[in-house]
Write a protein that holds these residues in place. Structure first.
Motif, mmCIF file in Angstrom:
data_model
loop_
_atom_site.group_PDB
_atom_site.id
_atom_site.type_symbol
_atom_site.label_atom_id
_atom_site.label_comp_id
_atom_site.label_asym_id
_atom_site.label_seq_id
_atom_site.Cartn_x
_atom_site.Cartn_y
_atom_site.Cartn_z
ATOM 1 N N ALA A 106 0.800 -1.226 0.000
ATOM 2 C CA ALA A 106 0.000 0.000 0.000
ATOM 3 C C ALA A 106 0.833 1.276 0.000
ATOM 4 N N ILE A 107 2.085 1.176 0.399
ATOM 5 C CA ILE A 107 2.938 2.367 0.489
ATOM 6 C C ILE A 107 3.231 2.928 -0.903
ATOM 7 N N LEU A 108 3.040 4.250 -1.039
ATOM 8 C CA LEU A 108 3.323 4.975 -2.273
ATOM 9 C C LEU A 108 4.467 5.962 -2.035
ATOM 10 N N PRO A 109 5.020 6.530 -3.076
ATOM 11 C CA PRO A 109 6.093 7.523 -2.880
ATOM 12 C C PRO A 109 5.671 8.714 -2.025
ATOM 13 N N ASN A 110 4.365 9.046 -2.024
ATOM 14 C CA ASN A 110 3.876 10.194 -1.250
ATOM 15 C C ASN A 110 3.204 9.794 0.061
ATOM 16 N N THR A 111 3.412 8.555 0.513
ATOM 17 C CA THR A 111 2.835 8.120 1.798
ATOM 18 C C THR A 111 3.581 8.794 2.943
ATOM 19 N N ARG A 112 2.844 9.445 3.814
ATOM 20 C CA ARG A 112 3.459 10.176 4.935
ATOM 21 C C ARG A 112 3.118 9.566 6.297
ATOM 22 N N ILE A 113 1.979 8.862 6.380
ATOM 23 C CA ILE A 113 1.522 8.343 7.674
ATOM 24 C C ILE A 113 1.013 6.924 7.501
ATOM 25 N N ILE A 114 1.317 6.076 8.472
ATOM 26 C CA ILE A 114 0.632 4.792 8.631
ATOM 27 C C ILE A 114 -0.156 4.886 9.928
ATOM 28 N N TYR A 115 -1.466 4.705 9.816
ATOM 29 C CA TYR A 115 -2.359 4.860 10.965
ATOM 30 C C TYR A 115 -2.829 3.483 11.439
ATOM 31 N N LEU A 116 -2.617 3.206 12.718
ATOM 32 C CA LEU A 116 -2.902 1.901 13.305
ATOM 33 C C LEU A 116 -3.919 2.019 14.431
ATOM 34 N N GLU A 117 -4.617 0.927 14.678
ATOM 35 C CA GLU A 117 -5.538 0.833 15.819
ATOM 36 C C GLU A 117 -5.463 -0.603 16.300
ATOM 37 N N SER A 118 -4.732 -0.821 17.394
ATOM 38 C CA SER A 118 -4.434 -2.200 17.803
ATOM 39 C C SER A 118 -4.586 -2.361 19.313
ATOM 40 N N PRO A 119 -5.595 -3.127 19.741
ATOM 41 C CA PRO A 119 -6.663 -3.755 18.980
ATOM 42 C C PRO A 119 -7.738 -2.745 18.540
ATOM 43 N N ASN A 120 -8.450 -3.115 17.492
ATOM 44 C CA ASN A 120 -9.650 -2.410 17.075
ATOM 45 C C ASN A 120 -10.711 -2.576 18.175
ATOM 46 N N SER A 121 -11.692 -1.699 18.198
ATOM 47 C CA SER A 121 -12.647 -1.740 19.313
ATOM 48 C C SER A 121 -13.901 -2.567 19.051
ATOM 49 N N TRP A 122 -13.955 -3.312 17.928
ATOM 50 C CA TRP A 122 -15.114 -4.176 17.700
ATOM 51 C C TRP A 122 -14.714 -5.638 17.543
ATOM 52 N N ASP A 123 -13.815 -5.907 16.598
ATOM 53 C CA ASP A 123 -13.386 -7.307 16.427
ATOM 54 C C ASP A 123 -11.960 -7.516 16.922
ATOM 55 N N PHE A 124 -11.344 -6.462 17.455
ATOM 56 C CA PHE A 124 -10.055 -6.518 18.153
ATOM 57 C C PHE A 124 -8.911 -7.009 17.278
ATOM 58 N N VAL A 125 -8.987 -6.697 15.983
ATOM 59 C CA VAL A 125 -7.912 -7.050 15.063
ATOM 60 C C VAL A 125 -6.645 -6.306 15.475
ATOM 61 N N ILE A 172 1.339 6.216 13.659
ATOM 62 C CA ILE A 172 0.441 6.659 14.728
ATOM 63 C C ILE A 172 -0.403 5.454 15.131
ATOM 64 N N CYS A 173 -0.514 5.195 16.431
ATOM 65 C CA CYS A 173 -1.298 4.054 16.904
ATOM 66 C C CYS A 173 -2.308 4.486 17.960
ATOM 67 N N ASP A 174 -3.554 4.118 17.748
ATOM 68 C CA ASP A 174 -4.604 4.310 18.746
ATOM 69 C C ASP A 174 -4.508 3.153 19.741
ATOM 70 N N ASN A 175 -4.207 3.490 20.993
ATOM 71 C CA ASN A 175 -3.969 2.495 22.046
ATOM 72 C C ASN A 175 -5.063 2.535 23.113
ATOM 73 N N SER A 176 -6.275 2.976 22.714
ATOM 74 C CA SER A 176 -7.353 3.160 23.692
ATOM 75 C C SER A 176 -7.746 1.863 24.380
ATOM 76 N N TYR A 177 -7.718 0.747 23.645
ATOM 77 C CA TYR A 177 -8.149 -0.521 24.231
ATOM 78 C C TYR A 177 -7.244 -0.922 25.404
ATOM 79 N N CYS A 178 -5.956 -0.799 25.231
ATOM 80 C CA CYS A 178 -5.010 -1.367 26.208
ATOM 81 C C CYS A 178 -4.606 -0.409 27.321
#
Length: 387
Positions: free
Chosen positions: A139-158, A177-183
């Motif tokens: 998915a990374i392109l030459p103009n990719t600036r951010i990878i946004y993560l959410e681990s675990p997700n808040s519904w199926d906890f992927v 950037i990672c959303d760490n709200s679950y943990c």
């Protein structure tokens, strides 16, 4: 740094406020100066000291020190909501023509930002299945600036392999950037695994009492100053002193609350796994969870949130079950003292319900501080009414 020291002492100078055990709420909008030169220096760098509580404030600073230490970060900023923290973290690191890679199905307001707001500025987002590092690579392109993560997700906890993603992003000069709200920082520390910025909804476990809305963003001091000088001051979405004080209060009991919730959650999961009206229980620390090994590798705990797939042929069975709960409240969010339930079908029109669609039959639960037998009895009577 010792956890007890962080929660009970770090940032607190009791000699400066009459030896009070609880820090004062500096409920002021403004700060005075005696010298023009002093005022001039603060105009040049508002991140250096107190000028106006839209920026820095003493009560907020006590909270910032504690939260940054918990995340093992150099610094952090505290916002008036988790959505504000998400927006500032992303918006500060993109410009027109940039590209973002995000895990699919992120938090609702993160996705609305990616889909509705950023495209106005020519910023595009590619959503991927984050369970495979190769998907990030493709998915990374030459103009990719951010990878946004959410681990675990808040519904199926992927989950995502945070270390692997961080290594890839660093090699490509991409911010993570990672959303760490679950943990919370007590059960997962993404910065220690190489993630650049970590955020969480402090409304949840940090506050712990369902009486404050806030968000936290942690990272290097340089990153935090950049966001403070621009997004935070311009949008005026910093936290108020009173709400910061409420979060300091919440931090005092965070470990014991998480321990209690974790122990109760295990008992609730075991009950639900054996119930005939439950097709599946989704919980990261259950051995049946598809990414169980990764969860155990990068998380030290999992508590409170779990999802069931209800054995239901009709939406009305799910509706009846949720509306029959006497003590488990039907509401969004989580992390407070009260147990909650939210059915996925609340966002689906009855005519569109598909009993063959696993997601349509999901109900997410948050296990609070109640006694486990009290909660199980509530489940039992609600299941009986929904047969």
């Amino acid at each position: 740094m010792d956890l007890s020291y962080i929660l009970n002492e770090l940032g607190e100078d009791r000699e400066q406020y009459f030896r009070a055990i609880s820090p004062p709420i500096m409920q002021t909008s403004n700060f005075a100066f005696k010298k023009v030169d002093e005022l001039r220096k603060v105009f040049e760098d508002e991140f250096s000291t107190y000028l106006y509580s839209r920026g820095l404030n003493p009560t907020v600073d006590i909270l910032r020190q504690k939260l940054a230490a918990l995340d093992e970060a150099e610094d952090c900023l505290v916002f008036n909501s988790g959505a504000s923290a998400i927006f500032a973290s992303v918006f500060s690191n993109v410009q027109s023509g940039d590209h973002i890679v995000s895990v699919r199905n992120p938090y609702t307001w993160a996705q609305k930002m990616f889909d509705n707001i950023l495209p106005r500025f020519g910023i595009s987002t590619t959503y991927i299945d984050g369970t495979n590092i190769e998907n990030f690579e493709r998915a990374i392109l030459p103009n990719t600036r951010i990878i946004y993560l959410e681990s675990p997700n808040s519904w199926d906890f992927v989950l995502q392999d945070l270390q692997a993603v961080a290594d890839l992003a660093r090699a490509e000069n991409i911010i993570t950037i990672c959303d760490n709200s679950y943990c919370t920082p007590l059960y997962q520390r993404p910065i220690a695994m190489g993630i650049d910025m970590v955020l969480q909804s402090a409304t949840k476990f940090i506050g712990g009492h369902s009486d404050v809305v806030a968000g936290v963003l942690s990272g290097t001091r340089q990153m935090m100053k950049k966001i403070f000088d621009n997004e935070l001051l311009n949008m005026g979405n910093g936290i108020t002193p009173f709400n910061a004080w409420l979060l300091i209060r919440g931090l005092r009991t965070l470990p014991v609350r998480l321990e209690r919730i974790s122990a109760t959650t295990i008992k609730v999961v075991e009950y639900l796994k054996n119930h005939p009206q439950v097709e599946e229980v989704i919980f990261p620390f259950d051995p049946s969870f598809p990414q169980y090994d990764l969860a155990r590798k990068q998380m030290t705990g999992a508590c409170g949130l779990l999802t069931i797939v209800m054995n239901a042929e009709k939406m009305q069975q799910i509706v009846t079950f949720c509306e029959s709960l006497r003590h488990i409240l039907m509401a969004v969010s989580w992390g407070g003292h009260e147990s909650l339930a939210i059915p996925r079908c609340a966002s689906i029109l009855p005519e569109n319900f598909d009993a063959g669609n696993r997601a349509h039959k999901m109900i997410r639960f948050y296990v609070g501080l109640e006694d486990p037998d009290y909660l199980i009895a509530d489940f039992e009577q609600a299941f009986a009414k929904s047969r």
